[in-house]
Design a protein around this motif. Structure first.
Motif, short mmCIF file in Angstrom:
data_model
loop_
_atom_site.label_atom_id
_atom_site.label_comp_id
_atom_site.label_asym_id
_atom_site.label_seq_id
_atom_site.Cartn_x
_atom_site.Cartn_y
_atom_site.Cartn_z
N UNK B 112 0.80 -1.13 -0.19
CA UNK B 112 0.00 -0.09 0.11
C UNK B 112 0.88 0.95 -0.19
N UNK B 113 0.08 2.21 -0.45
CA UNK B 113 1.00 3.47 -0.49
C UNK B 113 1.25 4.19 0.94
N UNK B 114 2.19 4.55 1.24
CA UNK B 114 2.47 5.04 2.41
C UNK B 114 2.11 6.69 2.49
N UNK B 115 2.92 7.46 1.61
CA UNK B 115 2.50 8.83 1.69
C UNK B 115 3.39 9.51 0.74
N UNK B 136 16.04 4.95 -4.80
CA UNK B 136 15.82 4.33 -3.68
C UNK B 136 16.47 4.84 -2.43
N UNK B 137 15.64 5.63 -1.58
CA UNK B 137 16.56 6.27 -0.57
C UNK B 137 16.54 5.46 0.77
N UNK B 138 15.70 4.44 1.00
CA UNK B 138 15.84 3.62 2.06
C UNK B 138 14.92 2.45 1.83
N UNK B 139 15.24 1.28 2.62
CA UNK B 139 14.51 0.01 2.42
C UNK B 139 14.82 -0.46 3.86
N UNK B 140 13.65 -0.38 4.76
CA UNK B 140 13.81 -0.72 6.06
C UNK B 140 12.60 -1.88 6.75
N UNK B 148 5.14 -7.21 11.39
CA UNK B 148 6.46 -6.56 10.81
C UNK B 148 5.92 -6.03 9.43
N UNK B 149 6.79 -5.24 8.88
CA UNK B 149 6.41 -4.79 7.62
C UNK B 149 7.72 -4.19 7.05
N UNK B 150 7.82 -3.87 5.68
CA UNK B 150 8.84 -3.32 5.02
C UNK B 150 8.39 -1.89 4.67
N UNK B 151 9.18 -0.92 4.71
CA UNK B 151 9.01 0.32 4.52
C UNK B 151 10.11 0.87 3.36
N UNK B 152 9.59 1.20 2.19
CA UNK B 152 10.65 1.83 1.17
C UNK B 152 10.31 3.05 0.89
N UNK B 153 11.23 3.75 0.76
CA UNK B 153 11.27 5.21 0.49
C UNK B 153 12.18 5.81 -0.65
N UNK B 154 11.54 6.31 -1.47
CA UNK B 154 12.01 6.91 -2.85
C UNK B 154 12.36 8.47 -2.71
N UNK B 155 13.18 9.04 -3.27
CA UNK B 155 13.39 10.42 -3.27
C UNK B 155 13.58 10.70 -4.88
N UNK B 169 10.80 15.47 -4.18
CA UNK B 169 9.57 14.73 -3.59
C UNK B 169 10.16 13.48 -3.11
N UNK B 170 9.58 13.00 -1.94
CA UNK B 170 9.74 11.65 -1.28
C UNK B 170 8.27 10.96 -1.36
N UNK B 171 8.34 9.71 -1.62
CA UNK B 171 7.35 8.86 -1.45
C UNK B 171 7.76 7.56 -0.80
N UNK B 172 6.65 6.95 -0.24
CA UNK B 172 6.76 5.85 0.63
C UNK B 172 5.63 4.44 0.21
N UNK B 173 5.98 3.38 0.24
CA UNK B 173 5.48 2.06 0.30
C UNK B 173 5.52 1.35 1.33
N UNK B 174 4.39 0.64 1.95
CA UNK B 174 4.57 -0.24 2.84
C UNK B 174 4.35 -1.60 2.22
N UNK B 175 5.00 -2.65 2.30
CA UNK B 175 4.73 -3.94 2.05
C UNK B 175 4.66 -4.83 3.25
#
Lengths: 160, 177
Positions: B112-115, B136-140, B148-155, B169-175
């Motif tokens: 799902x889209x985070x924000x 890809x800025x971060x994958x945590x 548990x979940x994975x948070x991916x952030x792009x810049x 922009x930054x955007x994030x996705x939750x898996x």
């Protein structure tokens, strides 16, 4: 309908600066949302994910019907906010997606000032924008920052 | 929406949600595209979000407000250089994926889209050439109330034909599993 948002009166007075900010427009009611609204947004944006228009596909993915692209309702808040404070004045737009929006939903877009201040020589205002579904559930919240131009400048008002 | 890693106590003895080959991609540029801004495209988009601001449709109004021509709605920026995906290339979940690096988290199929967070610096007009570069800025891996979940952030940066930074922009996705 706007009782879940911070009112300007409760903003931190120490952070405020004195200048006139246009009053927030009346809440903007959109809908009922249709599949055509979703398809039009998809066609205009280039995202053709069938989950937003294909009944069979959406059901196959476990949803009762297609649902809106999140950026559609987020951009409705953009429309509301830029009508209010001017399209060329937006500096920041932070979106949090909450509930999905479904065909038949009636959405209410509203906004309130949370802070006004001076930064980098500009008069700025922070606003919180909310898109509510008819259930009262929040579909999207946006925190945006706009510049408030000095009176008499070109960018004072873009949308008479 | 903090991006600080918060490894959970119980994640030490279980399989990590982030495959090593995905973690190795942090910092990678996953999309770099250039496209010309078309007035009719952004006007169609404005209409699709019920925005009939004459600033976007009437050059006279735009000029009266200090613009050389109708400006682009700021929120259209992320669509300008979006790839034109073939329908038969869409992933099983319907997303195109190509603009985000086609990241794969086999243990976390629910996405799902985070924000999103956009900072706008300059106005954009028809005929401008926008280059969008996303990394890809971060994958945590994180742990919340629902597990548990994975948070991916792009810049993403947007520059114009004069190499001026138009927006970031930054955007994030939750898996989730």
């Amino acid at each position: 309908m706007s009782d879940q948002t911070v009112s300007p009166e409760t903003a931190d007075p120490a952070a405020s600066a004195e200048f006139a900010v246009p009053s927030a427009p009346a809440a903007w009611v959109v809908g009922p949302a249709t599949r055509t609204d979703f398809v039009r947004y998809q066609g205009a944006s280039g995202d053709m994910n069938p989950i937003h228009h294909d009944e069979e596909f959406a059901k196959g993915a476990g949803f009762p019907t297609p649902f809106a692209v999140g950026m559609w309702q987020a951009s409705l808040l953009g429309t509301y906010a830029t009508d209010w404070l001017g399209a060329e004045n937006v500096r920041n737009f932070r979106i949090r997606f909450l509930e999905q929006v479904w065909p038949g939903d009636t959405l209410t877009c509203s906004g309130e000032v949370t802070k006004q201040y001076l930064q980098d020589g500009e008069r700025r205002v922070d606003v919180e924008l909310t898109c509510l579904r008819q259930t009262g559930g929040k579909a999207v919240t946006v925190w945006a920052t706009f510049v408030v131009p000095e009176p008499g400048t070109d960018q004072e008002n873009s949308h008479g | 929406m903090s991006s600080l890693p918060e490894p959970s106590e119980d994640s030490r003895d279980v399989e990590p949600l982030i495959p090593a080959e995905m973690a190795a991609r942090i910092g990678e540029v996953v999309a770099s595209r250039t496209a010309v801004v078309e007035v009719k495209e952004f006007q169609r988009w404005a209409a699709s979000v019920k925005d009939r601001n004459p600033l976007y449709f009437d050059a006279e109004v735009a000029r009266a407000n200090g613009h050389p021509d109708v400006p682009m709605p700021p929120m259209f920026l992320q669509q300008v250089a979006l790839g034109v995906a073939d329908l038969d290339q869409l992933r099983p979940d319907g997303t195109a994926g190509t603009g985000n690096g086609n990241l794969s988290f086999p243990l976390c199929p629910r996405r799902m889209a985070g924000g999103e967070n956009h900072t706008f610096l300059l106005s954009v007009y028809g005929g401008d050439v926008i280059t969008q570069e996303r990394r890809i800025d971060s994958i945590v891996e994180k742990s919340g109330r629902s597990g548990r979940f994975v948070l991916v952030t792009w810049k993403t940066t947007y520059t114009n034909q004069r190499d001026e930074l138009v927006a970031e922009s930054t955007s994030s996705m939750i898996a989730r599993p």
